[in-house]
Motif scaffolding. Structure first.
Motif, PDB file in Angstrom:
ATOM      1  N   ARG A 134       7.457  -3.201  15.126  1.00  0.00           N
ATOM      2  CA  ARG A 134       8.513  -2.581  14.322  1.00  0.00           C
ATOM      3  C   ARG A 134       7.945  -1.528  13.367  1.00  0.00           C
ATOM      4  O   ARG A 134       8.486  -0.443  13.264  1.00  0.00           O
ATOM      5  CB  ARG A 134       9.278  -3.659  13.532  1.00  0.00           C
ATOM      6  CG  ARG A 134       9.933  -4.705  14.456  1.00  0.00           C
ATOM      7  CD  ARG A 134      10.981  -5.521  13.745  1.00  0.00           C
ATOM      8  NE  ARG A 134      10.420  -6.392  12.693  1.00  0.00           N
ATOM      9  CZ  ARG A 134      11.157  -7.274  12.011  1.00  0.00           C
ATOM     10  NH1 ARG A 134      12.456  -7.373  12.251  1.00  0.00           N
ATOM     11  NH2 ARG A 134      10.594  -8.050  11.095  1.00  0.00           N
ATOM     12  N   TRP A 135       6.878  -1.848  12.663  1.00  0.00           N
ATOM     13  CA  TRP A 135       6.240  -0.877  11.787  1.00  0.00           C
ATOM     14  C   TRP A 135       4.834  -1.346  11.451  1.00  0.00           C
ATOM     15  O   TRP A 135       4.450  -2.480  11.756  1.00  0.00           O
ATOM     16  CB  TRP A 135       7.051  -0.642  10.506  1.00  0.00           C
ATOM     17  CG  TRP A 135       7.291  -1.859   9.661  1.00  0.00           C
ATOM     18  CD1 TRP A 135       6.447  -2.426   8.745  1.00  0.00           C
ATOM     19  CD2 TRP A 135       8.476  -2.664   9.646  1.00  0.00           C
ATOM     20  NE1 TRP A 135       7.018  -3.524   8.167  1.00  0.00           N
ATOM     21  CE2 TRP A 135       8.274  -3.701   8.703  1.00  0.00           C
ATOM     22  CE3 TRP A 135       9.694  -2.619  10.344  1.00  0.00           C
ATOM     23  CZ2 TRP A 135       9.235  -4.667   8.433  1.00  0.00           C
ATOM     24  CZ3 TRP A 135      10.647  -3.592  10.073  1.00  0.00           C
ATOM     25  CH2 TRP A 135      10.413  -4.594   9.140  1.00  0.00           C
ATOM     26  N   THR A 136       4.069  -0.464  10.842  1.00  0.00           N
ATOM     27  CA  THR A 136       2.703  -0.757  10.416  1.00  0.00           C
ATOM     28  C   THR A 136       2.665  -0.783   8.894  1.00  0.00           C
ATOM     29  O   THR A 136       3.330   0.023   8.233  1.00  0.00           O
ATOM     30  CB  THR A 136       1.733   0.316  10.937  1.00  0.00           C
ATOM     31  OG1 THR A 136       1.810   0.353  12.369  1.00  0.00           O
ATOM     32  CG2 THR A 136       0.297  -0.002  10.525  1.00  0.00           C
ATOM     33  N   SER A 137       1.886  -1.688   8.330  1.00  0.00           N
ATOM     34  CA  SER A 137       1.699  -1.712   6.883  1.00  0.00           C
ATOM     35  C   SER A 137       0.210  -1.781   6.574  1.00  0.00           C
ATOM     36  O   SER A 137      -0.602  -2.191   7.405  1.00  0.00           O
ATOM     37  CB  SER A 137       2.438  -2.883   6.237  1.00  0.00           C
ATOM     38  OG  SER A 137       1.996  -4.118   6.750  1.00  0.00           O
ATOM     39  N   TRP A 138      -0.122  -1.348   5.364  1.00  0.00           N
ATOM     40  CA  TRP A 138      -1.518  -1.297   4.951  1.00  0.00           C
ATOM     41  C   TRP A 138      -1.666  -1.892   3.557  1.00  0.00           C
ATOM     42  O   TRP A 138      -0.812  -1.689   2.689  1.00  0.00           O
ATOM     43  CB  TRP A 138      -2.023   0.148   4.898  1.00  0.00           C
ATOM     44  CG  TRP A 138      -1.870   0.887   6.192  1.00  0.00           C
ATOM     45  CD1 TRP A 138      -2.757   0.929   7.235  1.00  0.00           C
ATOM     46  CD2 TRP A 138      -0.763   1.708   6.582  1.00  0.00           C
ATOM     47  NE1 TRP A 138      -2.275   1.722   8.238  1.00  0.00           N
ATOM     48  CE2 TRP A 138      -1.056   2.213   7.874  1.00  0.00           C
ATOM     49  CE3 TRP A 138       0.442   2.067   5.969  1.00  0.00           C
ATOM     50  CZ2 TRP A 138      -0.171   3.053   8.550  1.00  0.00           C
ATOM     51  CZ3 TRP A 138       1.313   2.889   6.648  1.00  0.00           C
ATOM     52  CH2 TRP A 138       0.999   3.383   7.926  1.00  0.00           C
ATOM     53  N   VAL A 139      -2.756  -2.617   3.328  1.00  0.00           N
ATOM     54  CA  VAL A 139      -3.171  -3.002   1.987  1.00  0.00           C
ATOM     55  C   VAL A 139      -4.229  -2.006   1.555  1.00  0.00           C
ATOM     56  O   VAL A 139      -5.195  -1.753   2.286  1.00  0.00           O
ATOM     57  CB  VAL A 139      -3.725  -4.436   1.948  1.00  0.00           C
ATOM     58  CG1 VAL A 139      -4.245  -4.777   0.549  1.00  0.00           C
ATOM     59  CG2 VAL A 139      -2.649  -5.439   2.375  1.00  0.00           C
ATOM     60  N   LEU A 140      -4.026  -1.396   0.388  1.00  0.00           N
ATOM     61  CA  LEU A 140      -4.954  -0.393  -0.131  1.00  0.00           C
ATOM     62  C   LEU A 140      -5.593  -0.893  -1.413  1.00  0.00           C
ATOM     63  O   LEU A 140      -4.966  -1.608  -2.196  1.00  0.00           O
ATOM     64  CB  LEU A 140      -4.241   0.931  -0.402  1.00  0.00           C
ATOM     65  CG  LEU A 140      -3.671   1.641   0.832  1.00  0.00           C
ATOM     66  CD1 LEU A 140      -2.185   1.418   0.934  1.00  0.00           C
ATOM     67  CD2 LEU A 140      -3.976   3.130   0.781  1.00  0.00           C
ATOM     68  N   GLU A 141      -6.832  -0.486  -1.631  1.00  0.00           N
ATOM     69  CA  GLU A 141      -7.609  -0.918  -2.783  1.00  0.00           C
ATOM     70  C   GLU A 141      -8.030   0.273  -3.630  1.00  0.00           C
ATOM     71  O   GLU A 141      -8.424   1.317  -3.092  1.00  0.00           O
ATOM     72  CB  GLU A 141      -8.862  -1.669  -2.319  1.00  0.00           C
ATOM     73  CG  GLU A 141      -9.831  -2.019  -3.435  1.00  0.00           C
ATOM     74  CD  GLU A 141     -11.166  -2.499  -2.917  1.00  0.00           C
ATOM     75  OE1 GLU A 141     -12.045  -2.816  -3.739  1.00  0.00           O
ATOM     76  OE2 GLU A 141     -11.334  -2.550  -1.684  1.00  0.00           O
ATOM     77  N   LEU A 142      -7.932   0.120  -4.934  1.00  0.00           N
ATOM     78  CA  LEU A 142      -8.563   1.044  -5.868  1.00  0.00           C
ATOM     79  C   LEU A 142      -9.763   0.309  -6.437  1.00  0.00           C
ATOM     80  O   LEU A 142      -9.613  -0.615  -7.228  1.00  0.00           O
ATOM     81  CB  LEU A 142      -7.605   1.443  -6.994  1.00  0.00           C
ATOM     82  CG  LEU A 142      -8.131   2.517  -7.947  1.00  0.00           C
ATOM     83  CD1 LEU A 142      -8.160   3.874  -7.242  1.00  0.00           C
ATOM     84  CD2 LEU A 142      -7.292   2.594  -9.206  1.00  0.00           C
ATOM     85  N   PRO A 143     -10.972   0.678  -6.011  1.00  0.00           N
ATOM     86  CA  PRO A 143     -12.154  -0.078  -6.438  1.00  0.00           C
ATOM     87  C   PRO A 143     -12.340  -0.053  -7.950  1.00  0.00           C
ATOM     88  O   PRO A 143     -11.888   0.864  -8.640  1.00  0.00           O
ATOM     89  CB  PRO A 143     -13.310   0.657  -5.725  1.00  0.00           C
ATOM     90  CG  PRO A 143     -12.671   1.374  -4.583  1.00  0.00           C
ATOM     91  CD  PRO A 143     -11.306   1.761  -5.074  1.00  0.00           C
ATOM     92  N   ALA A 144     -13.017  -1.062  -8.455  1.00  0.00           N
ATOM     93  CA  ALA A 144     -13.323  -1.131  -9.881  1.00  0.00           C
ATOM     94  C   ALA A 144     -14.090   0.121 -10.303  1.00  0.00           C
ATOM     95  O   ALA A 144     -14.988   0.581  -9.609  1.00  0.00           O
ATOM     96  CB  ALA A 144     -14.147  -2.384 -10.185  1.00  0.00           C
ATOM     97  N   GLY A 296       8.733  -7.834  15.893  1.00  0.00           N
ATOM     98  CA  GLY A 296      10.038  -8.469  15.909  1.00  0.00           C
ATOM     99  C   GLY A 296      10.493  -8.761  17.316  1.00  0.00           C
ATOM    100  O   GLY A 296       9.945  -8.234  18.288  1.00  0.00           O
ATOM    101  N   ILE A 297      11.525  -9.614  17.402  1.00  0.00           N
ATOM    102  CA  ILE A 297      12.089  -9.956  18.700  1.00  0.00           C
ATOM    103  C   ILE A 297      13.567 -10.272  18.519  1.00  0.00           C
ATOM    104  O   ILE A 297      13.984 -10.834  17.502  1.00  0.00           O
ATOM    105  CB  ILE A 297      11.355 -11.164  19.330  1.00  0.00           C
ATOM    106  CG1 ILE A 297      11.757 -11.327  20.810  1.00  0.00           C
ATOM    107  CG2 ILE A 297      11.618 -12.443  18.545  1.00  0.00           C
ATOM    108  CD1 ILE A 297      10.880 -12.311  21.565  1.00  0.00           C
ATOM    109  N   ALA A 298      14.383  -9.856  19.489  1.00  0.00           N
ATOM    110  CA  ALA A 298      15.809 -10.161  19.456  1.00  0.00           C
ATOM    111  C   ALA A 298      16.021 -11.646  19.727  1.00  0.00           C
ATOM    112  O   ALA A 298      15.337 -12.233  20.560  1.00  0.00           O
ATOM    113  CB  ALA A 298      16.555  -9.311  20.479  1.00  0.00           C
TER     114      ALA A 298
END
Length: 299
Positions: A134-144, A296-298
């Motif tokens: 259905r779609w792609t998602s990303w976890v993004l990091e701002l390093p210390a 997803g699935i119907a």
């Protein structure tokens, strides 16, 4: 529904099962993405939504008293599930996937889906079961230690911690913005409160807002502190007619700074391909730490 192995049983979950669910999900995340992002407060905040029926919307798979895997149908066309990495290959994932489909169908839904890490056994399973991407998602990091570019607010605008009387207006701004790309009904206010200001461990600095010249709320950000001290931005949005003024960057900078004062300096957020915001976050110096595919699935 596909059966379970001998000696393995299932039942609806109760609130006291939250630590066991976190343990299973943490083991799954460590095995698939190399870090743990789930917290017990995430689970409890989700389960405490007034609209959520924990008995009808969850299931746990047990061997004796040990939780092997769990699933939930948490909203229209939306669910989640995982199996402890030591228990894969026993048919538990297939059982949970079919339970989610049956439960969604019984609730009158036409589709059910969930996110899984890209390249994980969960992705392979869902594809084999006929799910579609259905779609792609990303976890993004701002390093210390890495700064985020900050722009001064336009004249007449202000940024501050939300007061009690601001919460409902902030809810409307954030939810309305999310509904521009998310195909779902508007989340009830009491459900939103359960996941934000009533979330276990909530502190006033977790919810900040921007007001415009008329003193109305025009943007908001919700950030939480993970157990390891990482600040995670769970929600950030600006009203459609107020975009292009640097308000989102100001909100993010404030959230990151507040989390750094009490945490380990790292900050994270998640976005997906429906929002078109990935380039914005990359342009702020954030880095992709994991990629998830929503299938997803119907039903």
């Amino acid at each position: 529904m596909t059966g379970l192995p001998d000696g393995v049983s299932s039942r609806p979950l109760v609130l006291a099962d939250a630590p066991a669910v976190v343990e299973v999900m943490a083991a799954f995340e460590m095995a698939t993405i190399g870090s743990v992002v789930i917290t017990e407060a995430d689970i409890i905040g989700d389960w405490n939504r007034p609209s959520f029926d924990l008995d009808a919307g969850t299931i746990g798979v047990f061997e004796g008293d040990r939780l092997l895997g769990y699933a939930e149908v948490s909203g229209p066309a939306r669910g989640d599930a995982c199996v402890h990495p030591e228990e894969t290959g026993r048919g538990i994932g297939t059982f949970l996937a079919h339970w989610m489909q049956d439960t969604a169908r019984a609730q009158g839904q036409s589709e059910i889906g969930m996110p899984v890490p890209e390249g994980s056994p969960g992705e392979t399973l869902l594809r084999d079961l006929g799910y579609h991407q259905r779609w792609t998602s990303w976890v993004l990091e701002l390093p210390a230690g890495r700064d985020i570019p900050q722009l001064p607010l336009p004249a007449g605008y202000g940024l501050r911690i939300a007061e009690a009387e601001d919460v409902e207006a902030t809810y409307h701004v954030i939810e309305d913005a999310f509904l521009e790309w998310s195909v779902r009904d508007k989340q009830p206010y009491d459900d939103w409160r359960a996941q934000v200001v009533e979330r276990p461990g909530f502190e006033p600095w977790n919810l900040q807002l921007v007001t415009g010249p008329d003193r109305e709320v025009v943007g908001g950000v919700h950030v939480v502190l993970d157990p390891d001290g990482t600040g995670f931005v769970s929600k950030v949005a600006v009203r459609a007619d107020q975009r292009g003024k640097g308000l989102a960057k100001a909100l993010l900078a404030a959230a990151f700074a507040a989390a750094r004062e009490v945490g380990n300096g790292r900050s994270e957020l998640s976005t997906d391909s429906r929002t078109g915001a990935l380039d914005l976050y990359l342009g702020l110096g954030m880095e992709i730490s994991s990629t998830w595919i929503n299938y997803g699935i119907a039903v």
